[in-house]
Design a protein around this motif. Sequence first.
Motif, PDB file in Angstrom:
ATOM      1  N   LEU A  37       6.000 -47.060 -18.726  1.00  0.00           N
ATOM      2  CA  LEU A  37       4.080 -46.359 -18.668  1.00  0.00           C
ATOM      3  C   LEU A  37       3.348 -47.914 -19.431  1.00  0.00           C
ATOM      4  N   PRO A  38       2.965 -48.559 -19.803  1.00  0.00           N
ATOM      5  CA  PRO A  38       2.440 -49.724 -19.281  1.00  0.00           C
ATOM      6  C   PRO A  38       2.275 -50.210 -18.208  1.00  0.00           C
ATOM      7  N   TRP A  39       3.513 -49.905 -17.365  1.00  0.00           N
ATOM      8  CA  TRP A  39       3.168 -50.464 -15.808  1.00  0.00           C
ATOM      9  C   TRP A  39       2.174 -49.258 -15.517  1.00  0.00           C
ATOM     10  N   LEU A  40       2.242 -48.464 -15.441  1.00  0.00           N
ATOM     11  CA  LEU A  40       1.498 -46.929 -15.016  1.00  0.00           C
ATOM     12  C   LEU A  40      -0.114 -47.192 -15.168  1.00  0.00           C
ATOM     13  N   LEU A  41       0.040 -47.090 -16.641  1.00  0.00           N
ATOM     14  CA  LEU A  41      -1.617 -47.705 -17.275  1.00  0.00           C
ATOM     15  C   LEU A  41      -2.325 -48.575 -16.763  1.00  0.00           C
ATOM     16  N   LEU A  42      -1.438 -49.963 -16.858  1.00  0.00           N
ATOM     17  CA  LEU A  42      -2.113 -51.227 -15.823  1.00  0.00           C
ATOM     18  C   LEU A  42      -2.618 -50.934 -14.827  1.00  0.00           C
ATOM     19  N   VAL A  43      -2.129 -50.089 -13.849  1.00  0.00           N
ATOM     20  CA  VAL A  43      -2.319 -50.008 -12.328  1.00  0.00           C
ATOM     21  C   VAL A  43      -3.344 -48.733 -12.107  1.00  0.00           C
TER      22      VAL A  43
END
Length: 120
Positions: A37-43
């Motif tokens: 989830l943090p990777w998705l938000l970052l991208v």
Amino acid sequence: MLYFDGFVGLVTLGLWIFCLVDVIVTDEASCRNLPKLPWLLLVLLIPLVGSIVWLIAGRPQRAPGAPTGRYERQAPGFPEYDRPGRFAATSSQDDEEFLRRCRERAEAQRRKAAEKRDED
């Protein structure tokens, strides 16, 4: 100059879409350094920087020659018949000798187990 800006924009958009889809289809357990989830938000929120950081620090590392499909079974490092230390008879006489030794060892184990059973 306008053409160059448009090209850079298209490359950035393509990179962003690729990384966004890659984050979505990557298995939760395969993500490195952060949960999914943090990777998705970052991208999503920081497209260019987030995409580059995902490619460098978040994308799962794949072993060279490993299957790339999501549902493909991971192959062992050595195929069954190329494993180091595996006995492979070069002639039929060697194979017969190997089988004879296996039978002798099995018989010795049976005798030892029978003797132990008789003692108890």
